[in-house]
Design an enzyme around this catalytic site. Structure first.
Site, PDB file in Angstrom:
ATOM      1  CB  CYS A  47      -0.907  -0.008   1.228  1.00  0.00           C
ATOM      2  SG  CYS A  47      -2.044   1.388   1.273  1.00  0.00           S
ATOM      3  CB  CYS A  51      -1.616   3.747   8.178  1.00  0.00           C
ATOM      4  SG  CYS A  51      -2.625   4.436   6.845  1.00  0.00           S
ATOM      5  CB  CYS A  54      -0.972  -0.360   8.331  1.00  0.00           C
ATOM      6  SG  CYS A  54      -1.718  -1.562   7.210  1.00  0.00           S
ATOM      7  CB  CYS A  91     -15.492  -7.521   6.332  1.00  0.00           C
ATOM      8  SG  CYS A  91     -16.794  -7.520   7.558  1.00  0.00           S
ATOM      9  CB  CYS A 124     -18.622  -5.092   5.281  1.00  0.00           C
ATOM     10  SG  CYS A 124     -17.616  -3.724   5.875  1.00  0.00           S
ATOM     11  CB  CYS A 184     -18.463  -0.376   9.183  1.00  0.00           C
ATOM     12  SG  CYS A 184     -17.320  -1.198  10.299  1.00  0.00           S
ATOM     13  NE  ARG A 256     -17.982  -6.038  13.252  1.00  0.00           N
ATOM     14  CZ  ARG A 256     -18.504  -5.071  12.482  1.00  0.00           C
ATOM     15  NH1 ARG A 256     -17.743  -4.132  11.982  1.00  0.00           N
ATOM     16  NH2 ARG A 256     -19.783  -5.073  12.181  1.00  0.00           N
TER      17      ARG A 256
HETATM   18  N1  SAM Z   1      -6.842   0.444   3.274  1.00  0.00           N
HETATM   19  C1  SAM Z   1      -8.109   0.587   3.851  1.00  0.00           C
HETATM   20  C2  SAM Z   1      -8.153   1.676   4.877  1.00  0.00           C
HETATM   21  O1  SAM Z   1      -7.124   2.132   5.326  1.00  0.00           O
HETATM   22  O2  SAM Z   1      -9.263   2.086   5.237  1.00  0.00           O
HETATM   23  C3  SAM Z   1      -8.668  -0.699   4.457  1.00  0.00           C
HETATM   24  C4  SAM Z   1      -7.797  -1.624   5.242  1.00  0.00           C
HETATM   25  S1  SAM Z   1      -7.181  -1.037   6.805  1.00  0.00           S
HETATM   26  C5  SAM Z   1      -6.089  -2.326   7.201  1.00  0.00           C
HETATM   27  C6  SAM Z   1      -8.570  -1.203   7.895  1.00  0.00           C
HETATM   28  C7  SAM Z   1      -8.380  -0.869   9.364  1.00  0.00           C
HETATM   29  O3  SAM Z   1      -7.671  -1.914  10.022  1.00  0.00           O
HETATM   30  C8  SAM Z   1      -7.587   0.367   9.731  1.00  0.00           C
HETATM   31  O4  SAM Z   1      -8.317   1.538   9.571  1.00  0.00           O
HETATM   32  C9  SAM Z   1      -7.269   0.094  11.185  1.00  0.00           C
HETATM   33  O5  SAM Z   1      -8.314   0.558  12.011  1.00  0.00           O
HETATM   34  C10 SAM Z   1      -7.211  -1.427  11.265  1.00  0.00           C
HETATM   35  N2  SAM Z   1      -5.830  -1.909  11.480  1.00  0.00           N
HETATM   36  C11 SAM Z   1      -4.851  -1.993  10.565  1.00  0.00           C
HETATM   37  N3  SAM Z   1      -3.704  -2.448  11.116  1.00  0.00           N
HETATM   38  C12 SAM Z   1      -3.962  -2.656  12.424  1.00  0.00           C
HETATM   39  C13 SAM Z   1      -3.182  -3.116  13.516  1.00  0.00           C
HETATM   40  N4  SAM Z   1      -1.894  -3.412  13.381  1.00  0.00           N
HETATM   41  N5  SAM Z   1      -3.771  -3.228  14.727  1.00  0.00           N
HETATM   42  C14 SAM Z   1      -5.070  -2.911  14.871  1.00  0.00           C
HETATM   43  N6  SAM Z   1      -5.863  -2.466  13.876  1.00  0.00           N
HETATM   44  C15 SAM Z   1      -5.323  -2.325  12.668  1.00  0.00           C
HETATM   45 FE1  SF4 Z   2      -2.905   1.166   3.381  1.00  0.00          FE
HETATM   46 FE2  SF4 Z   2      -2.838  -0.028   5.768  1.00  0.00          FE
HETATM   47 FE3  SF4 Z   2      -3.200   2.609   5.632  1.00  0.00          FE
HETATM   48 FE4  SF4 Z   2      -5.174   0.946   4.804  1.00  0.00          FE
HETATM   49  S1  SF4 Z   2      -4.396   1.156   6.899  1.00  0.00           S
HETATM   50  S2  SF4 Z   2      -4.416   2.805   3.756  1.00  0.00           S
HETATM   51  S3  SF4 Z   2      -3.946  -0.742   3.978  1.00  0.00           S
HETATM   52  S4  SF4 Z   2      -1.352   1.478   4.972  1.00  0.00           S
END
Ligand code: SAM
Ligand code: SF4
Ligand code: DTB
Length: 341
Positions: A47, A51, A54, A91, A124, A184, A256
């Protein structure tokens, strides 16, 4: 609910807070049911976004490799399996900044959604940023809910993500709502935020009009190689408090209990359900991270006397509050709801 009311709730003695959240939970959700949702990462890793929690960001060496979008056949196999195991919501997540009309990958996602939506589960998706047209196309294809988390407070967000803004997140949520999808939207605890940040996040989410259909509360799962890899584990009682305040602030939303359950004891999870959580991700994998085994979850739910929710695939989006009709979007609008007018 405004910040000072949320803070007053948060500062109650824990038992007093739980008494209040339990009463609201019982009034709105008397069935003692938990919704089982299966997550599938249909496009993993690589990606563009940064973030800092992530594992799927291409900027960090987390060990998660970039993969291609899964084929429809494979996704259908997994969706059928989820249904057979009792999930009522499927989802699908993609590690993208967002999607755009006319691109091959978005066409492919629409095709996948259209087939999955015929299986009788809530559908979802979480695909990142959406414009108005993309949101409409997803709704037409059969999406019931769009997951897009605000993740933390507007103030803390720039410390966590720099490649897009909190406002960008709100815009996407608005597009999803305008297209008639349920939203959501939740967040993550454990990003180095203060209690004030957590409640400011909840102030934003509880101000949505219409309210979110579901609110995922994630506890950070620290991912090796990411900037937050060494963050300490969230205190389970802080998670319980946050769930209780969320239940009171948005009584009709599914709350959730999301990422991070592998680090919780059965007793801590039980307290989360008592406080107002009524939905979980079910199955041994989240997107890239581990989740408790399905049998373990079923055993726990049975032990504490909770049953699993029946499907409601025809679920419609929550109604908007009439304040929008009274005060249409304009600079003179009197509506106070963020994500509303
Ligand atoms: N890329 C899209 C986005 O950012 O909306 C969808 C996927 S993203 C992985 C979805 C959510 O997963 C994030 O907004 C975050 O709340 C959660 N998430 C991701 N990595 C995480 C982690 N290491 N621990 C807990 N929650 C996490
Ligand atoms: Fe990309 Fe992870 Fe951020 Fe979603 S949360 S935009 S998958 S880096
Ligand atoms: C949400 O709030 N949590 C889910 C879902 N929405 C997409 C994702 C959790 C991801 C946990 C980390 C991982 O699996 O990589």
């Amino acid at each position: 609910m405004n910040y000072s009311d949320l803070l007053a709730l948060y500062q109650l003695h824990l038992f007093e807070l739980l008494d209040r959240s339990r009463a609201i939970h019982q009034a709105h959700w008397p069935e003692a049911e938990v919704q089982l949702c299966t997550l599938l990462s249909i496009k993993t890793g690589g990606c563009s976004e940064d973030c800092s929690y992530c594992a799927q960001s291409a900027r960090y060496k987390s060990g998660v490799e970039a993969e291609r979008l899964m084929s429809k056949e494979l996704v259908m196999e997994r969706a059928l399996h989820a249904k057979a195991n009792g999930s009522t919501r499927f989802c699908m997540g993609a590690a993208w900044r967002g999607v755009r009309m006319g691109t091959q990958r978005f066409e492919q996602v629409l095709d996948i959604v259209s087939d999955v939506s015929k299986l009788g589960m809530e559908v979802c998706v979480t695909l990142g940023e959406l414009g108005a047209d993309e949101a409409k196309a997803l709704k037409v294809a059969g999406v019931t809910a769009y997951n897009h988390n605000v993740d933390t407070s507007p103030e803390h967000y720039p410390n966590i993500v720099t490649t897009h803004t909190f406002e960008d997140r709100l815009r996407t949520i608005r597009h999803a709502q305008d297209a008639g999808m349920s939203v959501c939207c939740g967040g993550i605890l454990g990003l180095g935020e203060t209690i004030e940040d957590r409640l400011k996040m909840l102030e934003v989410i509880s101000g949505f009009n219409p309210p979110p259909e579901s609110i995922p509360i994630n506890a950070l799962m620290p991912m090796p190689g990411t900037p937050l890899a060494e963050n300490p584990q969230v205190d389970p009682l802080d998670l319980v408090r946050m769930i209780a305040v969320t239940r009171i602030a948005v009584p009709k939303a599914k709350v959730r209990l999301s990422a991070g359950r592998t680090a919780l004891t059965d007793e801590a999870q039980t307290l989360c359900f008592y406080a107002g959580a009524n939905s979980i991700f079910y199955g041994d994998k989240l997107l890239t991270a581990k989740n408790p085994a399905a049998e373990k979850d079923l055993h726990l739910l049975k032990k504490i006397g909770l049953s699993t929710q029946l499907p409601e695939p025809s679920m419609s989006a929550p109604e908007a509050n009439p304040c929008c009709e009274l005060s249409p979007a304009s600079s003179e609008s009197s509506c106070q709801s963020i994500g509303c007018c």
